[in-house]
Design an enzyme around this catalytic site. Structure first.
Site, PDB file in Angstrom:
ATOM      1  CD  GLU A   1      37.378  72.567  13.460  1.00 44.75           C
ATOM      2  OE1 GLU A   1      36.635  72.039  14.310  1.00 44.75           O
ATOM      3  OE2 GLU A   1      38.356  73.266  13.767  1.00 44.75           O
TER       4      GLU A   1
ATOM      5  CD  GLN B   1      27.237  61.539  24.190  1.00 46.81           C
ATOM      6  OE1 GLN B   1      27.705  62.529  24.753  1.00 46.81           O
ATOM      7  NE2 GLN B   1      26.888  61.547  22.922  1.00 46.81           N
TER       8      GLN B   1
ATOM      9  CD  GLU C   1      26.199  65.424  22.253  1.00 48.43           C
ATOM     10  OE1 GLU C   1      26.289  64.492  21.437  1.00 48.43           O
ATOM     11  OE2 GLU C   1      27.067  65.660  23.106  1.00 48.43           O
TER      12      GLU C   1
ATOM     13  CB  SER D   1      34.326  60.495  22.903  1.00 54.43           C
ATOM     14  OG  SER D   1      33.410  61.437  22.446  1.00 54.43           O
TER      15      SER D   1
ATOM     16  CB  SER E   1      29.993  65.256  30.586  1.00 49.51           C
ATOM     17  OG  SER E   1      30.757  65.868  29.582  1.00 49.51           O
TER      18      SER E   1
END
Ligand SMILES: Cc1cc2nc3c(=O)[nH]c(=O)nc-3n(C[C@H](O)[C@H](O)[C@H](O)COP(=O)(O)OP(=O)(O)OC[C@H]3O[C@@H](n4cnc5c(N)ncnc54)[C@H](O)[C@@H]3O)c2cc1C
Length: 397
Positions: A367, A114, A234, A117, A151
């Site tokens: 968060e 993926q 996910e 990020s 990952s």
């Protein structure tokens, strides 16, 4: 068309086993035949590994195949493909994309990663800066940028990728979703070593990577909606894993408690009992979530499950290290390795303790998931945002 019954499914499973006896059939051949029989993920459409059956009937198929000693598709090794790429391709892919990608993904012949990020775009993923520019003439996309924390990039054949295609639009609007060939020229994967000592994830540099338009998923500029489908799946795939009673992280702690009476104190016993009960509640809640999913796409409830999973894993692995005293400080091996999967229960307590730290970050930080639960489950006022209508190129960076 009437839905297939459990008995009809069992007949299909037995036909598959008779035509391809697991003892005499190669692993990949068996898995391909299983896919073609519609017994891979029974709720997918016919021709795409399924039969359009209720999702709940998958358990009937899995139990029968397991009892017959049939190989599984190593779901933990191909988790990103199975849990995230596949449902997104199913929801947004063209017929050609579904036919091309779903079978090798499910069989495990093609591992997925993926590429979401970036160094400046994690929780605020829509701020991403990797650019995809359309080449006039060919219509191909040329991609430049950097991704991080990827990952399995070192084992992946394909990636789900989001990139900015229009910097003049507000950040959520100028994003497009692609299927990226990890073997394409210009894709460079560099290992990133984690607190565990292993490099299970990577930095990925994309330099002039060419992606044909046929590998775009969804409409140009609609990538954020496509990405949300991936992200919701996910959270469910991280937080909603199927476990046996006393399975997962609580298993080795309970075993240590039973096998090593010298470690016991009243206070530790109380904590173990509390965590055991919480783990069982989480396991049953995940089961309920999976059953709700049979009715459609996952909703924000998956965020609550993922939050619980992260909190419990950290508390349980902390208790285990404490319980084991000096033995809890031993660490088996600091050699830099690039593992193919995250093996929580097959490793020692120190590994579990260190790796669980990442649980509250990967797949969305706790968060951010609390924000999602507050806004989308509880209906509380949203966080103030002043960047919703500004062009991405004009955002302060
Ligand atoms: C083990 C692991 C595996 C990963 N695998 C992948 C992968 O395969 N592919 C991929 O694309 N990414 C992957 N990631 C990246 C992961 O999704 C991001 O790390 C995560 O989204 C957080 O982003 P960030 O690291 O940029 O932190 P930041 O966004 O910088 O956040 C830092 C802190 O600020 C808090 N924060 C930020 N904004 C808010 C807000 N509005 N309200 C309250 N708190 C806030 C965060 O919760 C966090 O505690 C992985 C991460 C880990 C740890």
């Amino acid at each position: 068309m009437t839905a297939i019954t459990a008995d009809q499914l069992l007949t299909r499973v037995r036909d598959l086993l008779a035509a391809h006896p697991p003892a005499d059939t190669g692993r990949a051949d068996f898995l391909r035949a299983r896919f073609d029989a519609g017994l891979a993920w029974v709720h997918y459409p016919q021709g795409l590994g399924g039969l359009g059956a209720p999702r709940s009937l998958q358990a009937v198929v899995d139990a029968e195949l397991e009892a017959a000693g049939a190989p599984d598709n190593e779901p933990r090794r191909i988790g990103i493909g199975l849990g995230m790429a596949a449902p997104t391709i199913l929801a947004y892919g063209t017929e050609e994309q579904k036919q091309r990608f779903l079978r090798p993904l499910w069989v495990g012949e093609e591992v997925w990663c993926q590429l979401f990020s970036e160094p400046g775009a994690g929780s605020d993923l829509a701020a991403l800066g990797t650019r995809a520019v359309r080449e006039s003439g060919t219509g191909d996309w040329i991609v430049d940028g950097q991704k991080v924390w990827t990952s399995s990039a070192h084992t992946a054949r394909w990636a789900i990728l989001i990139a900015r295609t229009d910097p003049a639009l507000p950040k959520h609007q100028g994003i497009t979703y692609f299927l990226c060939d990890m073997h394409a020229p210009g894709v460079e994967v560099r290992p990133l070593r984690q607190i565990t000592g292993e490099a299970e994830f990577n930095e990925v540099f994309l330099t002039g990577v060419r992606i044909p338009d046929s590998h775009r998923l969804g409409a140009v500029g609609q990538g954020w909606a496509v990405a949300r489908t991936t992200l919701m799946n996910e959270r469910v795939s991280i937080g909603g894993m199927r476990l046996p009673r006393e399975g997962g992280m609580i298993a080795p702690v309970a075993a240590a408690w039973r096998e090593r009476p010298a470690l016991r104190t009243h206070a530790l016993h109380q904590r173990l009992l509390q965590l055991w009960v919480q783990a069982e509640v989480a396991r049953l809640t995940a089961e309920r979530l999976r059953q709700q999913l049979a009715a459609g796409q996952p909703g924000p409830e998956g965020s609550g499950m993922k939050l619980t999973f992260a909190r419990l894993n950290q508390e349980i692995s902390g208790l285990e290290v404490e319980l084991l005293g000096e033995d809890g400080l031993l660490y088996e091996d600091w050699t830099m390795r690039r593992p193919e999967l995250v093996d929580f229960t097959g490793r020692d307590a120190g590994y579990r303790y260190l790796r669980a730290k990442g649980n509250s970050i990967e797949g969305g930080t706790s968060e951010i998931l609390l924000n999602i639960v507050a806004e989308r489950v509880l209906g509380l006022p949203a966080e103030p945002r002043d960047d919703k209508d500004l062009a991405w190129k004009d955002l302060a960076r």
